[in-house]
Scaffold this motif. Structure first.
Motif, PDB file in Angstrom:
ATOM      1  N   HIS A 103       0.900  -1.209   0.040  1.00  0.00           N
ATOM      2  CA  HIS A 103       0.174   0.075  -0.037  1.00  0.00           C
ATOM      3  C   HIS A 103       0.949   1.194  -0.015  1.00  0.00           C
ATOM      4  O   HIS A 103       0.620   2.076  -0.617  1.00  0.00           O
ATOM      5  CB  HIS A 103      -0.720   0.011   1.299  1.00  0.00           C
ATOM      6  N   LEU A 104       1.857   1.234   0.819  1.00  0.00           N
ATOM      7  CA  LEU A 104       2.843   2.293   0.818  1.00  0.00           C
ATOM      8  C   LEU A 104       3.701   2.619  -0.380  1.00  0.00           C
ATOM      9  O   LEU A 104       3.690   3.599  -0.932  1.00  0.00           O
ATOM     10  CB  LEU A 104       3.870   2.197   1.848  1.00  0.00           C
ATOM     11  N   LEU A 105       3.902   1.631  -1.311  1.00  0.00           N
ATOM     12  CA  LEU A 105       4.634   1.774  -2.511  1.00  0.00           C
ATOM     13  C   LEU A 105       3.514   2.299  -3.550  1.00  0.00           C
ATOM     14  O   LEU A 105       4.075   3.066  -4.286  1.00  0.00           O
ATOM     15  CB  LEU A 105       5.186   0.358  -2.857  1.00  0.00           C
ATOM     16  N   GLU A 106       2.306   1.607  -3.384  1.00  0.00           N
ATOM     17  CA  GLU A 106       1.346   2.106  -4.667  1.00  0.00           C
ATOM     18  C   GLU A 106       0.976   3.567  -4.403  1.00  0.00           C
ATOM     19  O   GLU A 106       0.979   4.327  -5.143  1.00  0.00           O
ATOM     20  CB  GLU A 106       0.106   1.155  -4.246  1.00  0.00           C
ATOM     21  N   SER A 107       1.040   3.848  -3.046  1.00  0.00           N
ATOM     22  CA  SER A 107       0.661   5.305  -2.709  1.00  0.00           C
ATOM     23  C   SER A 107       1.611   6.433  -3.083  1.00  0.00           C
ATOM     24  O   SER A 107       1.651   7.528  -3.577  1.00  0.00           O
ATOM     25  CB  SER A 107       0.347   5.573  -0.987  1.00  0.00           C
ATOM     26  N   PRO A 137       7.548  -5.874  -5.842  1.00  0.00           N
ATOM     27  CA  PRO A 137       6.991  -6.920  -6.398  1.00  0.00           C
ATOM     28  C   PRO A 137       6.808  -6.675  -7.788  1.00  0.00           C
ATOM     29  O   PRO A 137       6.704  -5.489  -8.119  1.00  0.00           O
ATOM     30  CB  PRO A 137       5.458  -6.792  -5.590  1.00  0.00           C
ATOM     31  N   SER A 138       6.244  -7.725  -8.726  1.00  0.00           N
ATOM     32  CA  SER A 138       6.191  -7.477 -10.177  1.00  0.00           C
ATOM     33  C   SER A 138       5.271  -6.538 -10.408  1.00  0.00           C
ATOM     34  O   SER A 138       5.493  -5.690 -11.195  1.00  0.00           O
ATOM     35  CB  SER A 138       6.073  -8.798 -10.699  1.00  0.00           C
ATOM     36  N   HIS A 139       4.070  -6.566  -9.934  1.00  0.00           N
ATOM     37  CA  HIS A 139       3.151  -5.721 -10.124  1.00  0.00           C
ATOM     38  C   HIS A 139       3.205  -4.243  -9.687  1.00  0.00           C
ATOM     39  O   HIS A 139       2.625  -3.301 -10.471  1.00  0.00           O
ATOM     40  CB  HIS A 139       1.502  -6.176  -9.697  1.00  0.00           C
ATOM     41  N   ILE A 140       3.954  -4.157  -8.836  1.00  0.00           N
ATOM     42  CA  ILE A 140       4.607  -2.687  -8.300  1.00  0.00           C
ATOM     43  C   ILE A 140       5.475  -2.265  -9.565  1.00  0.00           C
ATOM     44  O   ILE A 140       5.433  -0.931  -9.886  1.00  0.00           O
ATOM     45  CB  ILE A 140       5.101  -2.625  -6.933  1.00  0.00           C
ATOM     46  N   LYS A 141       6.294  -3.137  -9.961  1.00  0.00           N
ATOM     47  CA  LYS A 141       7.344  -2.731 -10.807  1.00  0.00           C
ATOM     48  C   LYS A 141       6.566  -2.334 -12.194  1.00  0.00           C
ATOM     49  O   LYS A 141       7.265  -1.377 -12.731  1.00  0.00           O
ATOM     50  CB  LYS A 141       7.993  -3.867 -11.490  1.00  0.00           C
ATOM     51  N   VAL A 142       5.409  -2.925 -12.629  1.00  0.00           N
ATOM     52  CA  VAL A 142       4.686  -2.351 -13.720  1.00  0.00           C
ATOM     53  C   VAL A 142       4.243  -0.982 -13.505  1.00  0.00           C
ATOM     54  O   VAL A 142       4.450  -0.280 -14.523  1.00  0.00           O
ATOM     55  CB  VAL A 142       3.718  -3.194 -13.868  1.00  0.00           C
ATOM     56  N   GLY A 143       3.862  -0.758 -12.273  1.00  0.00           N
ATOM     57  CA  GLY A 143       3.249   0.625 -12.029  1.00  0.00           C
ATOM     58  C   GLY A 143       4.248   1.624 -12.044  1.00  0.00           C
ATOM     59  O   GLY A 143       4.291   2.752 -12.355  1.00  0.00           O
ATOM     60  N   TYR A 144       5.582   1.224 -11.252  1.00  0.00           N
ATOM     61  CA  TYR A 144       6.877   2.173 -11.226  1.00  0.00           C
ATOM     62  C   TYR A 144       7.126   2.648 -12.815  1.00  0.00           C
ATOM     63  O   TYR A 144       7.555   3.650 -13.188  1.00  0.00           O
ATOM     64  CB  TYR A 144       7.790   1.097 -10.792  1.00  0.00           C
ATOM     65  N   MET A 180       7.509  -3.801 -20.730  1.00  0.00           N
ATOM     66  CA  MET A 180       7.020  -4.961 -21.567  1.00  0.00           C
ATOM     67  C   MET A 180       7.446  -6.400 -21.208  1.00  0.00           C
ATOM     68  O   MET A 180       7.022  -7.301 -21.669  1.00  0.00           O
ATOM     69  CB  MET A 180       7.512  -4.570 -22.945  1.00  0.00           C
ATOM     70  N   SER A 181       8.742  -6.395 -20.502  1.00  0.00           N
ATOM     71  CA  SER A 181       9.064  -7.625 -20.099  1.00  0.00           C
ATOM     72  C   SER A 181       8.519  -8.183 -18.929  1.00  0.00           C
ATOM     73  O   SER A 181       8.638  -9.425 -18.695  1.00  0.00           O
ATOM     74  CB  SER A 181      10.684  -7.362 -19.785  1.00  0.00           C
ATOM     75  N   LEU A 182       7.606  -7.444 -18.407  1.00  0.00           N
ATOM     76  CA  LEU A 182       6.759  -7.831 -17.374  1.00  0.00           C
ATOM     77  C   LEU A 182       5.242  -8.294 -17.515  1.00  0.00           C
ATOM     78  O   LEU A 182       4.595  -8.675 -16.905  1.00  0.00           O
ATOM     79  CB  LEU A 182       6.814  -6.717 -16.191  1.00  0.00           C
ATOM     80  N   LEU A 183       4.926  -7.694 -18.797  1.00  0.00           N
ATOM     81  CA  LEU A 183       3.578  -8.034 -19.174  1.00  0.00           C
ATOM     82  C   LEU A 183       3.422  -9.388 -20.132  1.00  0.00           C
ATOM     83  O   LEU A 183       4.178  -9.664 -20.554  1.00  0.00           O
ATOM     84  CB  LEU A 183       2.998  -6.596 -19.997  1.00  0.00           C
ATOM     85  N   TYR A 184       2.192  -9.643 -19.919  1.00  0.00           N
ATOM     86  CA  TYR A 184       1.896 -10.772 -20.888  1.00  0.00           C
ATOM     87  C   TYR A 184       1.773 -10.478 -22.196  1.00  0.00           C
ATOM     88  O   TYR A 184       0.857  -9.274 -22.521  1.00  0.00           O
ATOM     89  CB  TYR A 184       0.623 -11.454 -20.169  1.00  0.00           C
ATOM     90  N   GLU A 185       2.264 -11.220 -23.158  1.00  0.00           N
ATOM     91  CA  GLU A 185       2.514 -10.662 -24.637  1.00  0.00           C
ATOM     92  C   GLU A 185       1.120 -10.430 -25.350  1.00  0.00           C
ATOM     93  O   GLU A 185       1.344  -9.595 -26.043  1.00  0.00           O
ATOM     94  CB  GLU A 185       3.320 -11.631 -25.314  1.00  0.00           C
ATOM     95  N   LYS A 186       0.121 -10.989 -24.914  1.00  0.00           N
ATOM     96  CA  LYS A 186      -1.052 -11.020 -25.481  1.00  0.00           C
ATOM     97  C   LYS A 186      -1.972 -10.157 -24.819  1.00  0.00           C
ATOM     98  O   LYS A 186      -3.291  -9.805 -25.465  1.00  0.00           O
ATOM     99  CB  LYS A 186      -1.776 -12.287 -25.657  1.00  0.00           C
ATOM    100  N   SER A 187      -1.746  -9.309 -23.699  1.00  0.00           N
ATOM    101  CA  SER A 187      -2.497  -8.237 -22.846  1.00  0.00           C
ATOM    102  C   SER A 187      -2.505  -7.319 -23.739  1.00  0.00           C
ATOM    103  O   SER A 187      -1.874  -6.773 -24.465  1.00  0.00           O
ATOM    104  CB  SER A 187      -2.009  -8.295 -21.615  1.00  0.00           C
ATOM    105  N   ASP A 188      -3.801  -6.499 -23.425  1.00  0.00           N
ATOM    106  CA  ASP A 188      -4.001  -5.152 -24.216  1.00  0.00           C
ATOM    107  C   ASP A 188      -2.897  -3.998 -23.742  1.00  0.00           C
ATOM    108  O   ASP A 188      -2.391  -3.377 -24.489  1.00  0.00           O
ATOM    109  CB  ASP A 188      -5.244  -4.531 -23.493  1.00  0.00           C
ATOM    110  N   GLU A 189      -2.438  -4.148 -22.488  1.00  0.00           N
ATOM    111  CA  GLU A 189      -1.127  -3.220 -21.711  1.00  0.00           C
ATOM    112  C   GLU A 189       0.060  -3.599 -22.587  1.00  0.00           C
ATOM    113  O   GLU A 189       0.623  -2.543 -23.055  1.00  0.00           O
ATOM    114  CB  GLU A 189      -1.207  -3.568 -20.392  1.00  0.00           C
ATOM    115  N   TYR A 190       0.286  -4.885 -22.684  1.00  0.00           N
ATOM    116  CA  TYR A 190       1.522  -4.886 -23.813  1.00  0.00           C
ATOM    117  C   TYR A 190       1.576  -4.529 -25.059  1.00  0.00           C
ATOM    118  O   TYR A 190       2.377  -3.843 -25.647  1.00  0.00           O
ATOM    119  CB  TYR A 190       1.664  -6.604 -23.827  1.00  0.00           C
ATOM    120  N   LEU A 191       0.357  -4.700 -25.879  1.00  0.00           N
ATOM    121  CA  LEU A 191       0.019  -4.373 -27.151  1.00  0.00           C
ATOM    122  C   LEU A 191       0.165  -2.925 -27.379  1.00  0.00           C
ATOM    123  O   LEU A 191       0.687  -2.173 -28.247  1.00  0.00           O
ATOM    124  CB  LEU A 191      -1.288  -4.899 -27.573  1.00  0.00           C
TER     125      LEU A 191
END
Length: 532
Positions: A103-107, A137-144, A180-191
């Motif tokens: 939560h602290l990292l997200e905020s 964490p991986s999902h925080i790295k994406v947001g970062y 991009m290296s953290l995202l699923y290649e067929k996801s909308d975010e990656y595309l």
């Protein structure tokens, strides 16, 4: 054959161009209407935020409070950055109390995002540096990474200097590769990130293909729809397709206004495009609204970007207005000359027609009708002449009386009869005034015999007036003068020998018992009666 093919190609291209222009004009009209309804959308946004704040009072746990604050932050992050920052800081304190590292990292990332939007790049950089990439964490790295990409995008626009921007672009793409290296290649975010990378590599067709697919998936009138439209507008700009760029800019701007998004880029970019096209009025209006939104959002970054182009557009707009004023003055003078010339020409034509008409026998019937009309006018004039002559005679009578009075005064002065002179001068003129009013009443009722009856129709039944011995009372006399066109209260008071206040009181008294509104009463009185 080749020439025929070229002609067909030209016709098709020209038709598509006309269609594109028509579509753009329609979208611009929709945007103008949407802008006119801005207060409605802002009020809707404020109401939604108030409802979320009201729900806070019912929460019991810090975790629930943290999640609801996230909803409020989501509302504020594109509306008022200071308020978003306030609730992010509140969530940071909650995360510290809960000892919840994620939560602290997200905020902290939310705060860095708001800082980059508001132009506090140093503070945003400090927050990024305070986080250890290896421990995220991986999902925080994406947001970062996403937050860092937006940070550099805003920094490039803010500096507007290739000496720095080239380095910022390189760093931005590094973070794009990371996400991009953290995202699923067929996801909308990656595309989406792939399309942006292709855009940087000048592979516009491939990038447009991907972004169009993502755009088609978005629900209309959502933030995702606006972002997808803005992404297509940017790539069409780089590809040199101005018509498509403008189309998607308008769609993004409409959606931003509907969602009360104050941190927006579409309207500013559209204003610059319209300025280059020569649509100065819209360009000025749009950039003015973009500036208002930036001030409302309190974005130092956006204010700086707008400040570079706003004076240019504003000066051009003011010059255009001044030019229009000069043209208007010139055409007004020219039109006046034409009107004068036309009036002179019409005068001479009229005179010529009049001369010719007298010589033509087939106008005999028209002349007969004209004679009949003239006869009616003559009859009306005879009535007027009769009463004008009557009052001229009365004036002569009063002049004779004044002359006799003058002779009498001179005679008494010569013989020393000062006391008699004083007595005669002190005698009131009641008899003469009564005679004047009697003559006025008789003349007026001869002209307008039905005046009193029609006047009473404007009053309540129990408040109507009656003629006594064929005489008008003071109230009727006041409105009789108004019927004759004497509306100046001062003239009425002098004629009736009453004070101004007394006249106002009489008028007010009558209007209070009228069947129609007081403001319309006198106008109705002017229409009463007709000549005998």
């Amino acid at each position: 054959m080749r020439h025929l093919f070229l002609c067909m190609q030209f016709i098709i291209c020209y038709s598509l161009h006309l269609y594109a222009d028509k579509e753009t004009d329609s979208l611009l009209m929709v945007l103008d209407r949407t802008i006119a309804e801005r207060p409605v959308y802002i009020e809707k946004k404020v109401s939604a935020i108030k409802e979320l704040k009201r729900r806070k009072q019912q929460l019991k746990t810090l975790e629930e409070l943290y999640l609801l604050n996230n909803e409020i932050i989501h509302q504020y992050e594109s509306f008022i950055c200071d308020s978003a920052e306030l609730y992010i800081n509140e969530n940071i304190r909650i995360a510290e109390k809960l000892n919840h590292k994620e939560h602290l990292l997200e905020s902290s990332l939310q705060l860095a995002f708001i800082y980059s939007l508001s132009g506090l790049f140093v503070q945003a950089s400090d927050l990024f540096n305070s986080m250890n990439w290896n421990h995220l964490p991986s999902h925080i790295k994406v947001g970062y990474c996403w937050t860092y990409i937006r940070y550099y995008e805003n920094l490039i626009k803010y500096t507007d200097d290739t000496k720095f921007s080239n380095d910022y672009k390189i760093r931005k793409e590094v973070y794009r590769d990371s996400v991009m290296s953290l995202l699923y290649e067929k996801s909308d975010e990656y595309l989406k990130e792939k399309a942006f990378k292709l855009q940087e590599e000048q592979k516009f067709e491939d990038a447009i293909h991907i972004l169009t697919q993502l755009y088609d998936k978005q629900e209309y009138n959502t933030h995702g729809y606006a972002m997808a439209a803005m992404a297509l507008a940017r790539i069409h700009r780089q590809a040199g397709n101005a018509a498509q760029e403008e189309k998607f800019l308008i769609q993004a701007a409409i959606t931003d206004i509907t969602l009360a998004v104050k941190e927006n880029e579409a309207l500013l970019s559209l204003a610059i495009n319209l300025y280059k096209k020569g649509d100065i009025d819209r360009a000025y209006n749009y950039i003015k609204i973009a500036l208002e939104d930036a001030i409302f959002y309190n974005s130092r970054f956006r204010n700086t970007v707008i400040a570079r182009v706003h004076p240019i557009i504003e000066n051009t707009y003011l010059y255009k207005i001044e030019q229009q004023k000069r043209n208007l003055r010139f055409y007004s003078i020219l039109t006046s000359f034409f009107i004068i010339a036309l009036a002179v020409a019409l005068y001479f034509i009229y005179r010529q027609i009049k001369v010719v008409s007298r010589a033509r026998k087939h106008l005999k019937e028209i002349n007969k009708e004209l004679s009949a009309s003239n006869q009616k006018l003559d009859e009306a004039n005879l009535i007027k002449e009769k009463y004008i002559g009557y009052f001229m005679n009365q004036c002569a009578v009063y002049i004779n009386k004044l002359n006799e009075y003058r002779k009498n005064v001179n005679r008494k002065i010569k013989t020393g009869q000062i006391d008699d002179l004083y007595k005669s001068s002190a005698r009131p003129f009641d008899k003469e005034m009564e005679e004047l009013y009697f003559n006025f009443d008789r003349a007026f009722l001869n002209l307008y015999p039905h005046f009193v009856t029609e006047f009473n129709s404007l009053l309540k039944p129990d408040e109507q007036f009656k003629l006594e011995k064929g005489r008008l009372n003071t109230e009727l006399r006041i409105f009789a003068l108004i019927r004759l066109g004497i509306t100046d209260v001062t003239q009425i008071s002098k004629f009736l020998h009453y004070s101004l206040q007394t006249i106002y009181n009489y008028k007010s008294k009558v209007k209070k018992v009228a069947l129609i509104e007081s403001s319309l009463f006198e106008e109705e009185v002017k229409k009463l009666g007709s000549l005998t």
